[in-house]
Design an enzyme around this catalytic site. Structure first.
Site, PDB file in Angstrom:
ATOM      1  N   PHE A 155     -67.007  36.616  18.107  1.00 31.23           N
ATOM      2  CA  PHE A 155     -65.963  37.020  17.168  1.00 31.23           C
ATOM      3  C   PHE A 155     -64.901  37.871  17.939  1.00 31.23           C
ATOM      4  O   PHE A 155     -63.742  38.207  17.480  1.00 31.23           O
ATOM      5  CB  PHE A 155     -66.762  38.060  16.179  1.00 31.23           C
ATOM      6  CG  PHE A 155     -67.059  39.452  16.807  1.00 31.23           C
ATOM      7  CD1 PHE A 155     -65.867  40.660  17.230  1.00 31.23           C
ATOM      8  CD2 PHE A 155     -68.108  39.721  17.687  1.00 31.23           C
ATOM      9  CE1 PHE A 155     -66.278  41.809  17.835  1.00 31.23           C
ATOM     10  CE2 PHE A 155     -68.312  41.018  18.177  1.00 31.23           C
ATOM     11  CZ  PHE A 155     -67.503  41.894  18.408  1.00 31.23           C
ATOM     12  N   LYS A 179     -67.285  25.509  16.044  1.00 26.42           N
ATOM     13  CA  LYS A 179     -68.023  26.392  15.014  1.00 26.42           C
ATOM     14  C   LYS A 179     -67.495  27.894  15.337  1.00 26.42           C
ATOM     15  O   LYS A 179     -68.109  28.504  16.383  1.00 26.42           O
ATOM     16  CB  LYS A 179     -69.445  26.166  15.060  1.00 26.42           C
ATOM     17  CG  LYS A 179     -70.392  26.437  13.886  1.00 26.42           C
ATOM     18  CD  LYS A 179     -70.270  27.922  13.525  1.00 26.42           C
ATOM     19  CE  LYS A 179     -70.973  28.861  14.525  1.00 26.42           C
ATOM     20  NZ  LYS A 179     -71.012  30.264  14.140  1.00 26.42           N
ATOM     21  N   CYS A 288     -65.760  41.025  26.700  1.00 29.24           N
ATOM     22  CA  CYS A 288     -66.822  40.947  27.674  1.00 29.24           C
ATOM     23  C   CYS A 288     -66.265  41.296  28.987  1.00 29.24           C
ATOM     24  O   CYS A 288     -67.170  41.419  30.057  1.00 29.24           O
ATOM     25  CB  CYS A 288     -67.088  39.220  27.988  1.00 29.24           C
ATOM     26  SG  CYS A 288     -65.743  38.373  28.489  1.00 29.24           S
TER      27      CYS A 288
HETATM   28  P1  NAD Z   1     -73.093  36.546  19.074  1.00 32.31           P
HETATM   29  O1  NAD Z   1     -74.044  35.870  20.249  1.00 32.31           O
HETATM   30  O2  NAD Z   1     -73.594  37.227  18.174  1.00 32.31           O
HETATM   31  O3  NAD Z   1     -72.458  35.032  18.382  1.00 32.31           O
HETATM   32  C1  NAD Z   1     -71.873  33.792  19.093  1.00 32.31           C
HETATM   33  C2  NAD Z   1     -72.049  32.741  18.123  1.00 32.31           C
HETATM   34  O4  NAD Z   1     -73.437  32.551  18.035  1.00 32.31           O
HETATM   35  C3  NAD Z   1     -71.414  32.780  16.837  1.00 32.31           C
HETATM   36  O5  NAD Z   1     -70.642  31.540  16.484  1.00 32.31           O
HETATM   37  C4  NAD Z   1     -72.584  32.932  15.987  1.00 32.31           C
HETATM   38  O6  NAD Z   1     -72.433  32.303  14.592  1.00 32.31           O
HETATM   39  C5  NAD Z   1     -73.873  32.092  16.841  1.00 32.31           C
HETATM   40  N1  NAD Z   1     -75.219  33.280  16.630  1.00 32.31           N
HETATM   41  C6  NAD Z   1     -75.185  34.346  16.621  1.00 32.31           C
HETATM   42  N2  NAD Z   1     -76.552  34.667  16.538  1.00 32.31           N
HETATM   43  C7  NAD Z   1     -77.392  33.433  16.768  1.00 32.31           C
HETATM   44  C8  NAD Z   1     -78.627  32.953  16.702  1.00 32.31           C
HETATM   45  N3  NAD Z   1     -79.601  33.943  16.754  1.00 32.31           N
HETATM   46  N4  NAD Z   1     -78.805  31.764  16.730  1.00 32.31           N
HETATM   47  C9  NAD Z   1     -77.805  30.910  16.878  1.00 32.31           C
HETATM   48  N5  NAD Z   1     -76.670  31.122  16.945  1.00 32.31           N
HETATM   49  C10 NAD Z   1     -76.364  32.285  16.734  1.00 32.31           C
HETATM   50  O7  NAD Z   1     -71.933  36.860  19.880  1.00 32.31           O
HETATM   51  P2  NAD Z   1     -70.640  37.897  19.162  1.00 32.31           P
HETATM   52  O8  NAD Z   1     -71.319  39.256  18.894  1.00 32.31           O
HETATM   53  O9  NAD Z   1     -69.786  36.993  18.299  1.00 32.31           O
HETATM   54  O10 NAD Z   1     -70.005  38.095  20.441  1.00 32.31           O
HETATM   55  C11 NAD Z   1     -70.087  39.282  21.538  1.00 32.31           C
HETATM   56  C12 NAD Z   1     -70.793  38.869  22.466  1.00 32.31           C
HETATM   57  O11 NAD Z   1     -70.221  37.723  23.242  1.00 32.31           O
HETATM   58  C13 NAD Z   1     -70.848  40.047  23.787  1.00 32.31           C
HETATM   59  O12 NAD Z   1     -72.048  39.948  24.165  1.00 32.31           O
HETATM   60  C14 NAD Z   1     -69.675  39.441  24.591  1.00 32.31           C
HETATM   61  O13 NAD Z   1     -70.022  40.047  25.917  1.00 32.31           O
HETATM   62  C15 NAD Z   1     -70.129  37.912  24.562  1.00 32.31           C
HETATM   63  N6  NAD Z   1     -68.694  37.285  25.273  1.00 32.31           N
HETATM   64  C16 NAD Z   1     -68.890  36.898  26.362  1.00 32.31           C
HETATM   65  C17 NAD Z   1     -67.853  36.121  26.946  1.00 32.31           C
HETATM   66  C18 NAD Z   1     -67.817  35.574  28.579  1.00 32.31           C
HETATM   67  O14 NAD Z   1     -66.870  35.184  28.772  1.00 32.31           O
HETATM   68  N7  NAD Z   1     -68.925  35.821  29.104  1.00 32.31           N
HETATM   69  C19 NAD Z   1     -66.525  36.179  26.517  1.00 32.31           C
HETATM   70  C20 NAD Z   1     -66.426  36.761  25.116  1.00 32.31           C
HETATM   71  C21 NAD Z   1     -67.607  37.454  24.545  1.00 32.31           C
END
Ligand code: NAD
Length: 486
Positions: A155, A179, A288
């Site tokens: 997000f 997605k 992040c």
């Molecule tokens: P999230 O893991 O909740 O969701 C990411 C994606 O995975 C979404 O599209 C969601 O629909 C899907 N998803 C969520 N839970 C799932 C599950 N249990 N099984 C399968 N799919 C699932 O992450 P978020 O809250 O949307 O984003 C924030 C996170 O992303 C933070 O931890 C941040 O540090 C990380 N992030 C990392 C980077 C990087 O470069 N390493 C960059 C941006 C964000």
């Protein structure tokens, strides 16, 4: 028109058609500043993912046959479209995710840079040759597309992160399924609308499937998808990496972070404070690359001075909606996300942390506002170790740089880190020893430009190849080596 009718019902984009999704659960996409429902998101499942994979598979051979220079021009056409509709996309990122307009503009600018980097694909795709490895025998390596690739995005950068993947994937000759996060998918839908308007990108080359966990499971199970790029929490990254490996897909899964900012005794305190404010509280700490721990090196007098300066600066920040130019700290993405961080602050306090600044005031109309919070905590506490992803800065005092390195290298994460100092010697030791993928020297948010790889180490990345730059080309191509005798 009733309110319900005015709310946008999001559709998938498959094979060049916008397809409403019937018979699945939906989720309300909320404006984080007001709590108003901005759109209704269909939570697609196996049928929709399968349809997208079929459309992508059908389009890929034709797209692969398009010369790389023409694919590069198609990517450049997307760049022109992104620039032409930039303000619209910036406003949508701010409205859907909640971040300030300035931050949203920075995000879109970074996304455009990824498109520009991918436009060099004729150069990036070039292979290697070695003549005369034996009598009359030459060897060549060529790069060919992987096939159908999918990206699952978070997000917090709803425009930039889709743009880390889409342009490179298609420039390399793959077809692509996106997605986006179900929490704020409208910027991704706008980007795909731009793709739809570009004649040089045929139907089926780019597809969009809205959804949450079920769609992710379907992507991982779908035999018609060859590779998956993922960005999100470390726990989800592991699920995706394991799921992809189980079905034989290539995977890069970028996970969460807990980034430390080291303040050395000789750091310029004014410049350092400004950088830390931006890093810890920009986008309400939901980056992040957010610096969420401040490691203060020095004697107790200096440590007290740094603390007081940080608390004073943070208490001057303005909390408000992202659309208000006066806002420094925007709302969090949802009331649930805000609640999680507020609870962690309360728990931290009960565990012995000292709250130097408490932002748990009025949560606003949508329950999403949380003011900047600063806690002095034990280095082993959850406040110092767990990713909480909110406007929370934990201060940990350390006696010297070795202790700072020991703290940060003890983290399960290794996304980013930064040091603030005037000492070349300290920088040299820090850059040599810090176990992170992205490192800043007097820079609070060390986000690499798109021509360099973007990702962390350890639990911040499952997989070998990072996003962007030549890593993206390595991820989206397969190498073939041809040995010829004439
Ligand atoms: P999230 O893991 O909740 O969701 C990411 C994606 O995975 C979404 O599209 C969601 O629909 C899907 N998803 C969520 N839970 C799932 C599950 N249990 N099984 C399968 N799919 C699932 O992450 P978020 O809250 O949307 O984003 C924030 C996170 O992303 C933070 O931890 C941040 O540090 C990380 N992030 C990392 C980077 C990087 O470069 N390493 C960059 C941006 C964000």
């Amino acid at each position: 028109m009733s309110v319900e009718q005015a709310v946008q019902q999001l559709a998938n984009y498959i094979g060049g058609d916008w397809r409403p999704v019937e018979g699945v659960e939906t989720l309300d996409d909320i404006d984080p500043a007001t709590g108003e429902i901005a759109a209704v998101v269909p939570l697609s499942g196996e049928a929709e993912v399968c349809a997208a994979a079929d459309a992508a598979r059908a389009a890929q051979p034709g797209w692969r046959a398009v010369p790389p220079q023409r694919r590069a021009r198609a990517v450049l056409a997307l760049r022109e479209e992104l620039e032409r509709r930039r303000s619209e996309l910036v406003a949508l990122v701010s409205a859907d995710m909640g971040k300030t307009l300035a931050d949203a503009d920075g995000e879109v600018g970074r996304g455009i840079e990824s498109v520009e980097s991918a436009a060099a694909i004729p150069h990036l795709l070039k292979g290697e040759t070695l003549e005369g490895v034996a009598q009359g025998v030459d060897v060549e390596m060529v790069r060919q597309p992987v096939g159908v690739v999918a990206a699952i995005t978070p997000f917090n950068f709803p425009a930039m992160i889709p743009l880390w993947f889409l342009p490179y994937a298609i420039a390399c000759g793959n077809s692509f399924i996106l997605k986006p996060s179900e929490q704020d998918p409208r910027p991704a839908a706008l980007i795909v609308e731009m793709v739809d308007s570009i004649e040089e990108i045929p139907p089926g080359v780019v597809n969009l499937v809205h959804g949450g966990r079920e769609a992710v499971t379907a992507i991982l199970e779908e035999p018609g998808i060859d590779a998956v790029s993922f960005v999100g929490r470390a726990e989800t990254a592991r699920i995706v990496a394991e799921g992809a490996a189980r079905t034989g897909k290539r995977v890069q899964a970028l996970g969460g972070a807990k980034n430390s900012l080291v303040v050395m005794p000789d750091a310029d305190l004014d410049e350092t404070t400004a950088a830390i404010m931006g890093s810890a509280f920009g986008a309400a700490g939901q980056r992040c690359l957010a610096g969420s721990v401040c490691l203060v090196v020095g004697d107790p007098g200096r440590q007290a001075e740094v603390r007081a300066t940080l608390v004073e600066a943070a208490s001057q920040l303005t909390i408000g909606p992202g659309g208000d130019p006066a806002t420094d700290v925007c709302p969090m993405v949802s009331a649930a996300a805000r609640e999680k961080v507020a609870e962690a602050i309360g728990q931290g306090e009960r565990d012995g942390a000292k709250l130097l600044l408490d932002g748990r005031r009025d949560a606003g109309p949508a329950g999403t506002f949380l003011g900047p919070t600063i806690a002095a905590a034990n280095p082993e506490s959850d406040l110092a170790r767990e990713e909480l992803f909110g406007p929370l800065l934990t201060i940990v005092d350390v006696p010297d740089l070795d202790a700072a390195l020991e703290f940060l290298n003890g983290s399960r994460y290794g996304n980013a880190g930064a040091i603030f100092t005037r000492s070349g010697e300290a920088v040299r030791r820090y850059r040599f020893g810090a176990e992170v993928g992205m490192l800043g020297v007097n820079v609070g948010v060390p986000a690499p430009v798109a021509w360099f790889p973007f990702a962390g180490w350890k639990d911040s990345c499952d997989g070998d190849l990072h996003a962007n730059g030549t890593d993206a080309v390595d991820f989206y191509t397969r190498k073939k080596v041809i040995t010829s005798r004439w």
